[in-house]
Design a protein around this motif. Structure first.
Motif, PDB file in Angstrom:
ATOM      1  N   ALA A 169    -101.705  -2.111 145.907  1.00  6.88           N
ATOM      2  CA  ALA A 169    -101.451  -0.767 145.363  1.00  6.88           C
ATOM      3  C   ALA A 169    -100.660   0.081 146.353  1.00  6.88           C
ATOM      4  O   ALA A 169     -99.741   0.818 145.968  1.00  6.88           O
ATOM      5  N   ILE A 170    -101.005  -0.041 147.640  1.00 10.16           N
ATOM      6  CA  ILE A 170    -100.286   0.717 148.673  1.00 10.16           C
ATOM      7  C   ILE A 170     -98.828   0.255 148.756  1.00 10.16           C
ATOM      8  O   ILE A 170     -97.907   1.067 148.869  1.00 10.16           O
ATOM      9  N   SER A 171     -98.607  -1.057 148.684  1.00  8.14           N
ATOM     10  CA  SER A 171     -97.235  -1.555 148.766  1.00  8.14           C
ATOM     11  C   SER A 171     -96.418  -1.117 147.542  1.00  8.14           C
ATOM     12  O   SER A 171     -95.233  -0.806 147.668  1.00  8.14           O
ATOM     13  N   MET A 172     -97.036  -1.058 146.371  1.00  7.24           N
ATOM     14  CA  MET A 172     -96.324  -0.568 145.186  1.00  7.24           C
ATOM     15  C   MET A 172     -95.960   0.918 145.351  1.00  7.24           C
ATOM     16  O   MET A 172     -94.874   1.346 144.957  1.00  7.24           O
ATOM     17  N   SER A 173     -96.860   1.691 145.957  1.00  9.09           N
ATOM     18  CA  SER A 173     -96.539   3.094 146.239  1.00  9.09           C
ATOM     19  C   SER A 173     -95.374   3.205 147.209  1.00  9.09           C
ATOM     20  O   SER A 173     -94.514   4.085 147.077  1.00  9.09           O
ATOM     21  N   PHE A 174     -95.344   2.311 148.182  1.00 11.17           N
ATOM     22  CA  PHE A 174     -94.246   2.328 149.142  1.00 11.17           C
ATOM     23  C   PHE A 174     -92.919   1.977 148.476  1.00 11.17           C
ATOM     24  O   PHE A 174     -91.892   2.603 148.740  1.00 11.17           O
ATOM     25  N   PHE A 175     -92.924   0.980 147.584  1.00 12.54           N
ATOM     26  CA  PHE A 175     -91.693   0.632 146.865  1.00 12.54           C
ATOM     27  C   PHE A 175     -91.245   1.770 145.950  1.00 12.54           C
ATOM     28  O   PHE A 175     -90.043   2.015 145.788  1.00 12.54           O
ATOM     29  N   ALA A 176     -92.204   2.463 145.339  1.00  6.29           N
ATOM     30  CA  ALA A 176     -91.857   3.638 144.523  1.00  6.29           C
ATOM     31  C   ALA A 176     -91.236   4.717 145.395  1.00  6.29           C
ATOM     32  O   ALA A 176     -90.272   5.387 144.992  1.00  6.29           O
ATOM     33  N   PHE A 177     -91.771   4.885 146.614  1.00  3.37           N
ATOM     34  CA  PHE A 177     -91.182   5.840 147.553  1.00  3.37           C
ATOM     35  C   PHE A 177     -89.730   5.481 147.866  1.00  3.37           C
ATOM     36  O   PHE A 177     -88.856   6.349 147.859  1.00  3.37           O
ATOM     37  N   LEU A 178     -89.465   4.197 148.159  1.00  2.51           N
ATOM     38  CA  LEU A 178     -88.099   3.786 148.477  1.00  2.51           C
ATOM     39  C   LEU A 178     -87.143   4.077 147.326  1.00  2.51           C
ATOM     40  O   LEU A 178     -86.034   4.584 147.534  1.00  2.51           O
ATOM     41  N   SER A 179     -87.569   3.790 146.108  1.00  6.66           N
ATOM     42  CA  SER A 179     -86.719   4.045 144.943  1.00  6.66           C
ATOM     43  C   SER A 179     -86.425   5.524 144.791  1.00  6.66           C
ATOM     44  O   SER A 179     -85.277   5.924 144.548  1.00  6.66           O
ATOM     45  N   LEU A 180     -87.442   6.367 144.952  1.00  6.31           N
ATOM     46  CA  LEU A 180     -87.232   7.810 144.805  1.00  6.31           C
ATOM     47  C   LEU A 180     -86.462   8.390 145.984  1.00  6.31           C
ATOM     48  O   LEU A 180     -85.741   9.375 145.824  1.00  6.31           O
ATOM     49  N   ALA A 181     -86.603   7.803 147.159  1.00  5.31           N
ATOM     50  CA  ALA A 181     -85.842   8.291 148.313  1.00  5.31           C
ATOM     51  C   ALA A 181     -84.348   8.063 148.106  1.00  5.31           C
ATOM     52  O   ALA A 181     -83.528   8.957 148.373  1.00  5.31           O
ATOM     53  N   VAL A 182     -83.975   6.896 147.594  1.00  2.17           N
ATOM     54  CA  VAL A 182     -82.561   6.634 147.316  1.00  2.17           C
ATOM     55  C   VAL A 182     -82.084   7.506 146.162  1.00  2.17           C
ATOM     56  O   VAL A 182     -80.970   8.036 146.181  1.00  2.17           O
ATOM     57  N   SER A 183     -82.943   7.700 145.162  1.00  2.00           N
ATOM     58  CA  SER A 183     -82.588   8.594 144.052  1.00  2.00           C
ATOM     59  C   SER A 183     -82.387  10.022 144.548  1.00  2.00           C
ATOM     60  O   SER A 183     -81.513  10.742 144.054  1.00  2.00           O
ATOM     61  N   ALA A 184     -83.175  10.439 145.532  1.00  2.00           N
ATOM     62  CA  ALA A 184     -82.998  11.777 146.112  1.00  2.00           C
ATOM     63  C   ALA A 184     -81.656  11.887 146.829  1.00  2.00           C
ATOM     64  O   ALA A 184     -81.027  12.951 146.804  1.00  2.00           O
ATOM     65  N   LEU A 185     -81.203  10.808 147.450  1.00  2.00           N
ATOM     66  CA  LEU A 185     -79.864  10.817 148.058  1.00  2.00           C
ATOM     67  C   LEU A 185     -78.788  10.991 146.999  1.00  2.00           C
ATOM     68  O   LEU A 185     -77.841  11.759 147.180  1.00  2.00           O
ATOM     69  N   PHE A 186     -78.922  10.282 145.881  1.00  2.00           N
ATOM     70  CA  PHE A 186     -77.971  10.445 144.778  1.00  2.00           C
ATOM     71  C   PHE A 186     -78.001  11.878 144.261  1.00  2.00           C
ATOM     72  O   PHE A 186     -76.961  12.478 143.990  1.00  2.00           O
ATOM     73  N   SER A 187     -79.207  12.423 144.096  1.00  2.00           N
ATOM     74  CA  SER A 187     -79.344  13.791 143.583  1.00  2.00           C
ATOM     75  C   SER A 187     -78.722  14.796 144.541  1.00  2.00           C
ATOM     76  O   SER A 187     -78.069  15.749 144.111  1.00  2.00           O
ATOM     77  N   GLY A 188     -78.906  14.580 145.837  1.00  2.00           N
ATOM     78  CA  GLY A 188     -78.293  15.463 146.825  1.00  2.00           C
ATOM     79  C   GLY A 188     -76.781  15.385 146.803  1.00  2.00           C
ATOM     80  O   GLY A 188     -76.093  16.398 146.930  1.00  2.00           O
ATOM     81  N   TYR A 189     -76.251  14.178 146.613  1.00  2.00           N
ATOM     82  CA  TYR A 189     -74.797  14.017 146.518  1.00  2.00           C
ATOM     83  C   TYR A 189     -74.259  14.752 145.287  1.00  2.00           C
ATOM     84  O   TYR A 189     -73.255  15.461 145.364  1.00  2.00           O
ATOM     85  N   LYS A 190     -74.946  14.591 144.155  1.00  2.00           N
ATOM     86  CA  LYS A 190     -74.499  15.278 142.937  1.00  2.00           C
ATOM     87  C   LYS A 190     -74.586  16.790 143.098  1.00  2.00           C
ATOM     88  O   LYS A 190     -73.701  17.511 142.663  1.00  2.00           O
ATOM     89  N   LEU A 191     -75.633  17.255 143.736  1.00  2.70           N
ATOM     90  CA  LEU A 191     -75.818  18.693 143.932  1.00  2.70           C
ATOM     91  C   LEU A 191     -74.742  19.267 144.840  1.00  2.70           C
ATOM     92  O   LEU A 191     -74.219  20.348 144.595  1.00  2.70           O
ATOM     93  N   ALA A 192     -74.364  18.524 145.868  1.00  2.00           N
ATOM     94  CA  ALA A 192     -73.376  19.033 146.836  1.00  2.00           C
ATOM     95  C   ALA A 192     -71.953  18.978 146.306  1.00  2.00           C
ATOM     96  O   ALA A 192     -71.114  19.771 146.732  1.00  2.00           O
ATOM     97  N   ASN A 193     -71.658  18.078 145.375  1.00  4.44           N
ATOM     98  CA  ASN A 193     -70.276  17.886 144.945  1.00  4.44           C
ATOM     99  C   ASN A 193     -69.940  18.461 143.581  1.00  4.44           C
ATOM    100  O   ASN A 193     -68.869  18.167 143.058  1.00  4.44           O
ATOM    101  N   HIS A 194     -70.798  19.261 143.002  1.00  5.81           N
ATOM    102  CA  HIS A 194     -70.481  19.845 141.714  1.00  5.81           C
ATOM    103  C   HIS A 194     -70.116  21.312 141.873  1.00  5.81           C
ATOM    104  O   HIS A 194     -70.680  22.014 142.697  1.00  5.81           O
ATOM    105  N   SER A 195     -69.205  21.744 141.046  1.00  6.38           N
ATOM    106  CA  SER A 195     -68.688  23.108 141.166  1.00  6.38           C
ATOM    107  C   SER A 195     -69.567  24.141 140.484  1.00  6.38           C
ATOM    108  O   SER A 195     -69.350  25.321 140.628  1.00  6.38           O
ATOM    109  N   TYR A 196     -70.601  23.703 139.717  1.00  2.00           N
ATOM    110  CA  TYR A 196     -71.423  24.684 139.025  1.00  2.00           C
ATOM    111  C   TYR A 196     -72.498  25.269 139.915  1.00  2.00           C
ATOM    112  O   TYR A 196     -73.265  26.106 139.493  1.00  2.00           O
ATOM    113  N   ILE A 197     -72.595  24.857 141.152  1.00  2.00           N
ATOM    114  CA  ILE A 197     -73.579  25.413 142.081  1.00  2.00           C
ATOM    115  C   ILE A 197     -72.972  26.605 142.782  1.00  2.00           C
ATOM    116  O   ILE A 197     -71.891  26.576 143.240  1.00  2.00           O
TER     117      ILE A 197
END
Length: 197
Positions: A169-197
């Motif tokens: 269960a702990i290892s599955m939580s860790f893998f979920a963390f890795l997936s969301l951490a990379v998704s947060a990088l994508f979200s940060g890239y989208k947030l920084a590069n859009h003109s509507y901000i």
């Protein structure tokens, strides 16, 4: 026939024909071509980011759901249950929150990709993605790191199905963390590069 009449055709044959030089397209046409290709590249990149973000959230949903199921079913007849330990209850609570968050985000993104309609403004969605992914990633790694020392201590004494289940269960939580951490990088890239901000 005079000499000038004989020489005239030879002079004409010796001079090469004049070919017109190709002209460059007007500057405005070149700018339009490069602008259109730039827009197409940006659309492809945005589409790739959307699909990549959806895939990462789908993985996070899968791992969170597995962590939740494994930890919730970790009750055994020898009197050892996950709910006797605060750390394991914390892992379960965060796995439930992560499952709800990633499931909602994945459904929202599937709806947006299939219909092209947005529930909120694009600016608010970008902020929600960025902060939501970061908060959930932090909570997942926090729960995994809180439960790991107790599981290691239990495994030193007796390695059994209870400790194996908690480790899974702990290892599955860790893998979920890795997936969301990379998704947060994508979200940060989208947030920084859009003109509507």
């Amino acid at each position: 026939m005079s000499n000038s009449d004989v020489l005239a055709p030879q002079k004409q044959a010796e001079t090469p024909p004049i070919t017109p030089m190709p002209t460059a397209p007007p500057a405005s046409d070149m700018e339009n071509q490069s602008g259109a290709s730039g827009i197409l590249r940006r659309w492809k990149r945005e589409d790739l980011l959307k699909r990549g973000s959806l895939a990462l959230r789908g993985l996070a949903l899968l791992f969170s759901l597995l962590s939740f199921i494994i930890m919730a079913s970790n009750k055994h007849g020898d009197g050892r249950n996950f709910d006797q330990y605060e750390e394991y209850r914390y892992v379960l609570a965060i796995a439930i929150l992560s499952t709800l968050y990633t499931g909602g985000q994945a459904l929202r993104q599937v709806h947006e990709l299939s219909t092209g309609k947005f529930y909120f403004s694009r600016r608010n969605l970008a902020l929600l993605d960025f902060f939501g992914d970061q908060i959930m990633a932090y909570l997942l790694i926090s729960s995994a790191s809180a439960a790991t020392p107790m599981t290691n201590r239990m495994r030193e004494g007796a390695d059994n199905i209870f400790t194996d289940s908690t480790a899974a269960a702990i290892s599955m939580s860790f893998f979920a963390f890795l997936s969301l951490a990379v998704s947060a990088l994508f979200s940060g890239y989208k947030l920084a590069n859009h003109s509507y901000i």
